[in-house]
Motif scaffolding. Structure first.
Motif, PDB file in Angstrom:
ATOM      1  N   GLU A 120      66.951  26.225  45.871  1.00  0.00           N
ATOM      2  CA  GLU A 120      67.152  25.348  44.717  1.00  0.00           C
ATOM      3  C   GLU A 120      66.802  26.043  43.405  1.00  0.00           C
ATOM      4  O   GLU A 120      66.779  25.418  42.350  1.00  0.00           O
ATOM      5  N   VAL A 121      66.513  27.344  43.479  1.00  0.00           N
ATOM      6  CA  VAL A 121      66.211  28.130  42.279  1.00  0.00           C
ATOM      7  C   VAL A 121      67.514  28.692  41.730  1.00  0.00           C
ATOM      8  O   VAL A 121      68.271  29.354  42.443  1.00  0.00           O
ATOM      9  N   VAL A 122      67.779  28.436  40.460  1.00  0.00           N
ATOM     10  CA  VAL A 122      68.991  28.931  39.807  1.00  0.00           C
ATOM     11  C   VAL A 122      68.775  30.349  39.292  1.00  0.00           C
ATOM     12  O   VAL A 122      69.646  31.214  39.417  1.00  0.00           O
ATOM     13  N   PHE A 123      67.605  30.600  38.711  1.00  0.00           N
ATOM     14  CA  PHE A 123      67.292  31.916  38.140  1.00  0.00           C
ATOM     15  C   PHE A 123      65.785  32.124  38.180  1.00  0.00           C
ATOM     16  O   PHE A 123      65.013  31.198  37.907  1.00  0.00           O
ATOM     17  N   ARG A 124      65.369  33.351  38.516  1.00  0.00           N
ATOM     18  CA  ARG A 124      63.946  33.688  38.494  1.00  0.00           C
ATOM     19  C   ARG A 124      63.802  35.193  38.353  1.00  0.00           C
ATOM     20  O   ARG A 124      64.324  35.951  39.175  1.00  0.00           O
ATOM     21  N   ASP A 125      63.118  35.637  37.303  1.00  0.00           N
ATOM     22  CA  ASP A 125      62.888  37.072  37.130  1.00  0.00           C
ATOM     23  C   ASP A 125      61.447  37.408  37.518  1.00  0.00           C
ATOM     24  O   ASP A 125      60.747  36.589  38.128  1.00  0.00           O
ATOM     25  N   GLU A 126      60.989  38.612  37.170  1.00  0.00           N
ATOM     26  CA  GLU A 126      59.653  39.042  37.592  1.00  0.00           C
ATOM     27  C   GLU A 126      58.555  38.167  37.008  1.00  0.00           C
ATOM     28  O   GLU A 126      57.587  37.819  37.694  1.00  0.00           O
ATOM     29  N   ALA A 127      58.688  37.817  35.728  1.00  0.00           N
ATOM     30  CA  ALA A 127      57.668  36.964  35.106  1.00  0.00           C
ATOM     31  C   ALA A 127      57.651  35.586  35.757  1.00  0.00           C
ATOM     32  O   ALA A 127      56.585  35.005  35.996  1.00  0.00           O
ATOM     33  N   MET A 186      62.963  37.669  43.265  1.00  0.00           N
ATOM     34  CA  MET A 186      63.768  37.386  42.083  1.00  0.00           C
ATOM     35  C   MET A 186      65.087  36.742  42.511  1.00  0.00           C
ATOM     36  O   MET A 186      65.583  37.000  43.603  1.00  0.00           O
ATOM     37  N   VAL A 187      65.623  35.908  41.632  1.00  0.00           N
ATOM     38  CA  VAL A 187      66.907  35.258  41.864  1.00  0.00           C
ATOM     39  C   VAL A 187      67.771  35.518  40.636  1.00  0.00           C
ATOM     40  O   VAL A 187      67.521  34.973  39.561  1.00  0.00           O
ATOM     41  N   ALA A 188      68.763  36.375  40.790  1.00  0.00           N
ATOM     42  CA  ALA A 188      69.604  36.771  39.654  1.00  0.00           C
ATOM     43  C   ALA A 188      70.773  35.804  39.511  1.00  0.00           C
ATOM     44  O   ALA A 188      71.933  36.158  39.714  1.00  0.00           O
ATOM     45  N   GLY A 189      70.466  34.568  39.165  1.00  0.00           N
ATOM     46  CA  GLY A 189      71.486  33.539  39.058  1.00  0.00           C
ATOM     47  C   GLY A 189      71.974  33.332  37.638  1.00  0.00           C
ATOM     48  O   GLY A 189      71.839  34.199  36.772  1.00  0.00           O
ATOM     49  N   ASP A 190      72.516  32.158  37.399  1.00  0.00           N
ATOM     50  CA  ASP A 190      73.161  31.834  36.128  1.00  0.00           C
ATOM     51  C   ASP A 190      72.131  31.501  35.052  1.00  0.00           C
ATOM     52  O   ASP A 190      71.256  30.665  35.253  1.00  0.00           O
ATOM     53  N   ARG A 191      72.254  32.159  33.899  1.00  0.00           N
ATOM     54  CA  ARG A 191      71.385  31.859  32.757  1.00  0.00           C
ATOM     55  C   ARG A 191      72.079  30.942  31.753  1.00  0.00           C
ATOM     56  O   ARG A 191      71.440  30.437  30.826  1.00  0.00           O
ATOM     57  N   GLU A 200      46.179  34.998  29.856  1.00  0.00           N
ATOM     58  CA  GLU A 200      46.499  36.412  30.077  1.00  0.00           C
ATOM     59  C   GLU A 200      47.958  36.588  30.490  1.00  0.00           C
ATOM     60  O   GLU A 200      48.630  37.530  30.050  1.00  0.00           O
ATOM     61  N   TRP A 201      48.451  35.679  31.326  1.00  0.00           N
ATOM     62  CA  TRP A 201      49.861  35.760  31.745  1.00  0.00           C
ATOM     63  C   TRP A 201      50.787  35.558  30.555  1.00  0.00           C
ATOM     64  O   TRP A 201      51.767  36.297  30.392  1.00  0.00           O
ATOM     65  N   LEU A 202      50.497  34.570  29.725  1.00  0.00           N
ATOM     66  CA  LEU A 202      51.323  34.331  28.543  1.00  0.00           C
ATOM     67  C   LEU A 202      51.348  35.559  27.640  1.00  0.00           C
ATOM     68  O   LEU A 202      52.411  35.961  27.143  1.00  0.00           O
ATOM     69  N   HIS A 203      50.188  36.174  27.443  1.00  0.00           N
ATOM     70  CA  HIS A 203      50.112  37.332  26.551  1.00  0.00           C
ATOM     71  C   HIS A 203      50.920  38.502  27.098  1.00  0.00           C
ATOM     72  O   HIS A 203      51.799  39.039  26.408  1.00  0.00           O
ATOM     73  N   ARG A 204      50.637  38.906  28.341  1.00  0.00           N
ATOM     74  CA  ARG A 204      51.311  40.099  28.855  1.00  0.00           C
ATOM     75  C   ARG A 204      52.804  39.865  29.077  1.00  0.00           C
ATOM     76  O   ARG A 204      53.615  40.780  28.898  1.00  0.00           O
ATOM     77  N   SER A 205      53.199  38.653  29.432  1.00  0.00           N
ATOM     78  CA  SER A 205      54.618  38.369  29.648  1.00  0.00           C
ATOM     79  C   SER A 205      55.387  38.424  28.337  1.00  0.00           C
ATOM     80  O   SER A 205      56.502  38.966  28.277  1.00  0.00           O
ATOM     81  N   HIS A 206      54.803  37.869  27.285  1.00  0.00           N
ATOM     82  CA  HIS A 206      55.473  37.925  25.987  1.00  0.00           C
ATOM     83  C   HIS A 206      55.536  39.357  25.450  1.00  0.00           C
ATOM     84  O   HIS A 206      56.580  39.791  24.941  1.00  0.00           O
ATOM     85  N   VAL A 207      54.444  40.088  25.563  1.00  0.00           N
ATOM     86  CA  VAL A 207      54.438  41.468  25.059  1.00  0.00           C
ATOM     87  C   VAL A 207      55.476  42.307  25.793  1.00  0.00           C
ATOM     88  O   VAL A 207      56.229  43.082  25.180  1.00  0.00           O
ATOM     89  N   ALA A 208      55.560  42.152  27.111  1.00  0.00           N
ATOM     90  CA  ALA A 208      56.551  42.901  27.886  1.00  0.00           C
ATOM     91  C   ALA A 208      57.970  42.508  27.471  1.00  0.00           C
ATOM     92  O   ALA A 208      58.862  43.365  27.367  1.00  0.00           O
ATOM     93  N   TYR A 209      58.189  41.230  27.216  1.00  0.00           N
ATOM     94  CA  TYR A 209      59.512  40.761  26.782  1.00  0.00           C
ATOM     95  C   TYR A 209      59.872  41.337  25.421  1.00  0.00           C
ATOM     96  O   TYR A 209      60.995  41.809  25.199  1.00  0.00           O
ATOM     97  N   TRP A 210      58.929  41.337  24.502  1.00  0.00           N
ATOM     98  CA  TRP A 210      59.202  41.886  23.169  1.00  0.00           C
ATOM     99  C   TRP A 210      59.491  43.386  23.242  1.00  0.00           C
ATOM    100  O   TRP A 210      60.367  43.890  22.534  1.00  0.00           O
ATOM    101  N   ASP A 211      58.768  44.097  24.101  1.00  0.00           N
ATOM    102  CA  ASP A 211      59.012  45.533  24.254  1.00  0.00           C
ATOM    103  C   ASP A 211      60.430  45.793  24.777  1.00  0.00           C
ATOM    104  O   ASP A 211      61.099  46.744  24.341  1.00  0.00           O
ATOM    105  N   ARG A 212      60.896  44.958  25.699  1.00  0.00           N
ATOM    106  CA  ARG A 212      62.232  45.142  26.279  1.00  0.00           C
ATOM    107  C   ARG A 212      63.346  44.811  25.301  1.00  0.00           C
ATOM    108  O   ARG A 212      64.455  45.350  25.412  1.00  0.00           O
ATOM    109  N   THR A 213      63.074  43.933  24.358  1.00  0.00           N
ATOM    110  CA  THR A 213      64.144  43.428  23.488  1.00  0.00           C
ATOM    111  C   THR A 213      64.096  44.005  22.082  1.00  0.00           C
ATOM    112  O   THR A 213      64.840  43.565  21.206  1.00  0.00           O
ATOM    113  N   ARG A 214      63.243  44.985  21.848  1.00  0.00           N
ATOM    114  CA  ARG A 214      63.189  45.613  20.517  1.00  0.00           C
ATOM    115  C   ARG A 214      64.447  46.429  20.264  1.00  0.00           C
ATOM    116  O   ARG A 214      64.990  47.053  21.150  1.00  0.00           O
TER     117      ARG A 214
END
Length: 287
Positions: free
Chosen positions: A136-143, A1-6, A273-287
């Motif tokens: 050269e990566v500015v930001f990268r999370d688990e997904a 992961m790269v915790a850079g500028d968003r 499958e990646w799109l589905h699980r990544s979006h579901v995990a994101y929605w769960d985190r941001t509820r």
């Protein structure tokens, strides 16, 4: 992961630069990297802007519902969110008509679903972010990290056809052929051909061959080829020599497009499958 500028540049009067689109792109960002000449290793000091590309996940209402974002600063017109696009040169007098130059930032953040559609079709521009080195990566999370780790699932022979199409268009443009459009006419006046366009045509050929041979890209372009590309861009190589190199790269890519061990098609099931699980995990985190 790269915790850079968003952080992304502020909204602007452009269809894909509304404030709501900016917030979606920032909040859902999973990957953001440098692209363009800077990451290819073909930049010339003091001449290049900075190009960045990112990928974001969308809020649930934009995926399972009918939510839309404003078209730029016009709240009356609404459109589907697909990307946030911003060029800092727009802030100068002249606005959207300005061309980016040294010191400017051009950034585009695609919705993950749109990025995946482009990537599985073999679009070489969007595939690039899967191979950018960490520095050269500015930001990268688990997904985003999972996406990069599965770059091979997006690479297919479809990319050869797309690259050949771009290469041939650039080859025609480098000599001022029909349909030529360039924002660097001074290069043709100085060197007799569009050196930057020629460099891009050859780069596409070289990288297409590598992608069809190795199933991935090396960035920046390795030393010998990288040095030659920079020499082409500086106008130090005769047009005939450049055309010969482009034609040889094209011929090799054509041959590889039917003989490579790279899969004929991308792994669309994994992508879904990646799109589905990544979006579901994101929605769960941001509820």
């Amino acid at each position: 992961m790269v915790a850079g500028d968003r952080t992304l540049p502020p909204a602007y009067a452009h269809p894909h630069a509304s404030e709501e689109a900016r917030r979606i792109a920032e909040d859902g960002l999973i990957l953001r990297t440098q692209v363009g000449s800077g990451v290819h290793g073909t930049a010339i000091s003091g001449q290049d802007d900075r190009d960045e590309m990112g990928i974001c996940l969308e809020p649930q209402s934009f995926v399972t519902g009918l939510a839309r974002v404003p078209s730029g600063l016009d709240a009356r017109a609404r459109l589907r969110f697909e990307q946030y696009e911003r060029h800092t040169v727009w802030d100068q007098p002249g606005g959207l008509a300005n061309r980016s130059d040294a010191g400017d930032l051009d950034v585009i953040v695609y919705a993950a679903r749109k990025w995946c559609r482009l990537a599985v079709s073999g679009n070489p521009t969007v595939l690039l972010v899967l191979f950018v080195p960490d520095e050269e990566v500015v930001f990268r999370d688990e997904a985003g990290a999972e996406l990069v780790a599965n770059a091979h699932r997006f690479v297919s022979r479809l990319a050869a056809g797309r690259i050949l199409g771009y290469l041939r268009a650039q080859r025609a443009a480098m000599t001022g052929g029909v349909g030529t459009h360039t924002n660097r006419p001074e290069l043709a006046a100085r060197h007799g051909y569009y050196t930057k366009v020629a460099m891009h045509a050859l780069r596409l050929g070289l990288q297409g061959v590598e992608l069809m041979t190795e199933g991935r890209l090396t960035l920046p372009v390795p030393d010998e080829d990288g040095a030659y590309l920079r020499a082409v861009r500086r106008g130090e190589v005769a047009q005939a020599d450049v055309l010969d190199r482009i034609d040889r790269a094209e011929a090799r890519l054509v041959a590889l497009s039917t003989r490579t061990t790279v899969p004929a098609e991308p792994d669309r099931r994994w992508v879904d499958e990646w799109l589905h699980r990544s979006h579901v995990a994101y929605w769960d985190r941001t509820r």
